[in-house]
Enzyme design. Sequence first.
Site, PDB file in Angstrom:
ATOM      1  N   HIS A 290      23.109 -57.345   5.314  1.00 40.46           N
ATOM      2  CA  HIS A 290      23.008 -58.014   4.014  1.00 40.46           C
ATOM      3  C   HIS A 290      23.633 -57.204   2.882  1.00 40.46           C
ATOM      4  CE1 HIS A 290      19.428 -60.614   5.652  1.00 40.46           C
ATOM      5  NE2 HIS A 290      20.596 -60.976   6.119  1.00 40.46           N
TER       6      HIS A 290
ATOM      7  N   TYR B  93      18.568 -56.413 -10.147  1.00 42.65           N
ATOM      8  CA  TYR B  93      19.117 -55.394  -9.238  1.00 42.65           C
ATOM      9  C   TYR B  93      18.963 -53.995  -9.824  1.00 42.65           C
ATOM     10  CZ  TYR B  93      20.721 -58.698  -5.818  1.00 42.65           C
ATOM     11  OH  TYR B  93      20.734 -59.657  -4.831  1.00 42.65           O
TER      12      TYR B  93
ATOM     13  N   ASN C 242       5.068 -54.765  13.497  1.00 38.30           N
ATOM     14  CA  ASN C 242       4.844 -55.479  12.243  1.00 38.30           C
ATOM     15  C   ASN C 242       3.351 -55.414  11.901  1.00 38.30           C
ATOM     16  OD1 ASN C 242       4.772 -57.660  10.163  1.00 38.30           O
ATOM     17  ND2 ASN C 242       6.853 -58.022  10.893  1.00 38.30           N
TER      18      ASN C 242
ATOM     19  N   ALA D 200       4.595 -49.572  10.263  1.00 38.29           N
ATOM     20  CA  ALA D 200       5.783 -48.980  10.881  1.00 38.29           C
ATOM     21  C   ALA D 200       5.742 -47.453  10.789  1.00 38.29           C
ATOM     22  CB  ALA D 200       7.034 -49.515  10.195  1.00 38.29           C
TER      23      ALA D 200
ATOM     24  N   GLN E 279      18.592 -55.371   7.769  1.00 40.17           N
ATOM     25  CA  GLN E 279      18.735 -56.420   6.750  1.00 40.17           C
ATOM     26  C   GLN E 279      18.533 -55.814   5.370  1.00 40.17           C
ATOM     27  OE1 GLN E 279      16.437 -60.166   8.162  1.00 40.17           O
ATOM     28  NE2 GLN E 279      15.655 -58.469   9.347  1.00 40.17           N
TER      29      GLN E 279
HETATM   30  P1  OAD Z   1      10.187 -60.031   4.487  1.00 39.68           P
HETATM   31  O1  OAD Z   1       9.654 -59.649   3.156  1.00 39.68           O
HETATM   32  O2  OAD Z   1      10.423 -61.468   4.755  1.00 39.68           O
HETATM   33  O3  OAD Z   1       9.202 -59.536   5.625  1.00 39.68           O
HETATM   34  C1  OAD Z   1       8.700 -58.236   5.680  1.00 39.68           C
HETATM   35  C2  OAD Z   1       7.940 -58.114   6.971  1.00 39.68           C
HETATM   36  O4  OAD Z   1       7.481 -56.786   7.082  1.00 39.68           O
HETATM   37  C3  OAD Z   1       6.702 -59.012   7.048  1.00 39.68           C
HETATM   38  O5  OAD Z   1       6.697 -59.654   8.325  1.00 39.68           O
HETATM   39  C4  OAD Z   1       5.534 -58.055   6.906  1.00 39.68           C
HETATM   40  O6  OAD Z   1       4.415 -58.472   7.685  1.00 39.68           O
HETATM   41  C5  OAD Z   1       6.113 -56.771   7.466  1.00 39.68           C
HETATM   42  N1  OAD Z   1       5.562 -55.524   6.917  1.00 39.68           N
HETATM   43  C6  OAD Z   1       5.176 -55.268   5.642  1.00 39.68           C
HETATM   44  N2  OAD Z   1       4.800 -53.996   5.515  1.00 39.68           N
HETATM   45  C7  OAD Z   1       4.950 -53.414   6.739  1.00 39.68           C
HETATM   46  C8  OAD Z   1       4.736 -52.113   7.240  1.00 39.68           C
HETATM   47  N3  OAD Z   1       4.295 -51.116   6.471  1.00 39.68           N
HETATM   48  N4  OAD Z   1       4.985 -51.881   8.550  1.00 39.68           N
HETATM   49  C9  OAD Z   1       5.426 -52.881   9.358  1.00 39.68           C
HETATM   50  N5  OAD Z   1       5.662 -54.131   8.934  1.00 39.68           N
HETATM   51  C10 OAD Z   1       5.436 -54.402   7.639  1.00 39.68           C
HETATM   52  O7  OAD Z   1      11.497 -59.156   4.703  1.00 39.68           O
HETATM   53  P2  OAD Z   1      12.720 -59.400   5.696  1.00 39.68           P
HETATM   54  O8  OAD Z   1      12.269 -59.971   6.989  1.00 39.68           O
HETATM   55  O9  OAD Z   1      13.494 -58.132   5.734  1.00 39.68           O
HETATM   56  O10 OAD Z   1      17.765 -61.347   2.478  1.00 39.68           O
HETATM   57  O11 OAD Z   1      13.521 -60.480   4.912  1.00 39.68           O
HETATM   58  C11 OAD Z   1      14.746 -60.895   5.417  1.00 39.68           C
HETATM   59  C12 OAD Z   1      15.685 -61.200   4.282  1.00 39.68           C
HETATM   60  O12 OAD Z   1      15.076 -62.107   3.378  1.00 39.68           O
HETATM   61  C13 OAD Z   1      16.026 -60.019   3.411  1.00 39.68           C
HETATM   62  O13 OAD Z   1      17.040 -59.201   3.947  1.00 39.68           O
HETATM   63  C14 OAD Z   1      16.509 -60.691   2.189  1.00 39.68           C
HETATM   64  C15 OAD Z   1      15.397 -61.677   2.023  1.00 39.68           C
HETATM   65  O14 OAD Z   1      15.671 -62.747   1.271  1.00 39.68           O
HETATM   66  C16 OAD Z   1      18.753 -61.318   1.592  1.00 39.68           C
HETATM   67  O15 OAD Z   1      18.663 -60.741   0.532  1.00 39.68           O
HETATM   68  C17 OAD Z   1      19.976 -62.056   2.045  1.00 39.68           C
END
Ligand code: OAD
Length: 266
Positions: A122, A70, A217, A235, A104
């Site tokens: 989160h 962290y 995405n 994004a 998140q």
């Molecule tokens: P992820 O790392 O799972 O997904 C990130 C998403 O962003 C993917 O679908 C990528 O394709 C997309 N991505 C990457 N760069 C991008 C950009 N420049 N523009 C648009 N899209 C882009 O992250 P989360 O979905 O946020 O939970 O993950 C959900 C949760 O899983 C997090 O909050 C965390 C993690 O474990 C906890 O810590 C409880």
Amino acid sequence: MEPASGVTKRLVERLSKATDLAVLTGAGVSQESGVPTFRGEEGLWKQYRAEELATWRAFEGDPGLVWSWYDYRRQLVSDTEPNPAHTAIAELEKGYPHFSLITQNTDGLHDRAGSSAPIELHGSIWRARCTAEQTVCDLLESPLPDVPPHCPTCGALLRPDVVWYGEPLPMDAYEHSHQIASRCDAMLVIGTSAVVHPAASLPLVAKHNGAFVVEVNTAYTAISALVDATLLGMAGDLVPEIARRVLEAVGSPGGATNPVSRTASA
Ligand code: OAD
């Protein structure tokens, strides 16, 4: 002719006719600020995946290791700035009578971009919770002077005030988000892989209740087949374009000089 980005006239019309917009963000919205996303190679720290460190069990076993991760993420985030996607989301807020931002992300970048009340599903890496008293305090110093940090009041171990794997979401934040998803008439889902529940179910709740749901995405996700539109791209490119054109359409100060009012465009 529609712009190549896929931000079509119809999509802008649908978003601008909404009076209650919800935005759900994930790690992808902060990727262009330099914050690594969770899934994929860049999510690794040393040899560890987030799923191995973000658990109570990992913390119990080695609080120093978990806090070092962290501390690394906090330093990394404190060296970054909000990017144009964060700023555009903060701008979008001005165009809607009802607007909600649900994130998140724990990085605090929406706050720094000027969003007024992001719901942090989160938690936040900038707060800590006492493992004995459960009190929550701000923990802003970066790097941390002591790893692991201890409660200034009782001396017990502090833990990050974030949701770990296997833990429930804060009930008030989740209930509030669920209500928002149930009542909004449009939702933008930005930069999330939509695999971590219950956050990932919010776009489906919105869709089920009749909202127009648009995903932004760099890749198709678990919910792409279920939403109204997926805009593929960064994004930081797409969200400012959406915000600019929607704000123009609703006649907000953030839009163009010749705005069309929401009533006129309906
Ligand atoms: P992820 O790392 O799972 O997904 C990130 C998403 O962003 C993917 O679908 C990528 O394709 C997309 N991505 C990457 N760069 C991008 C950009 N420049 N523009 C648009 N899209 C882009 O992250 P989360 O979905 O946020 O939970 O993950 C959900 C949760 O899983 C997090 O909050 C965390 C993690 O474990 C906890 O810590 C409880």
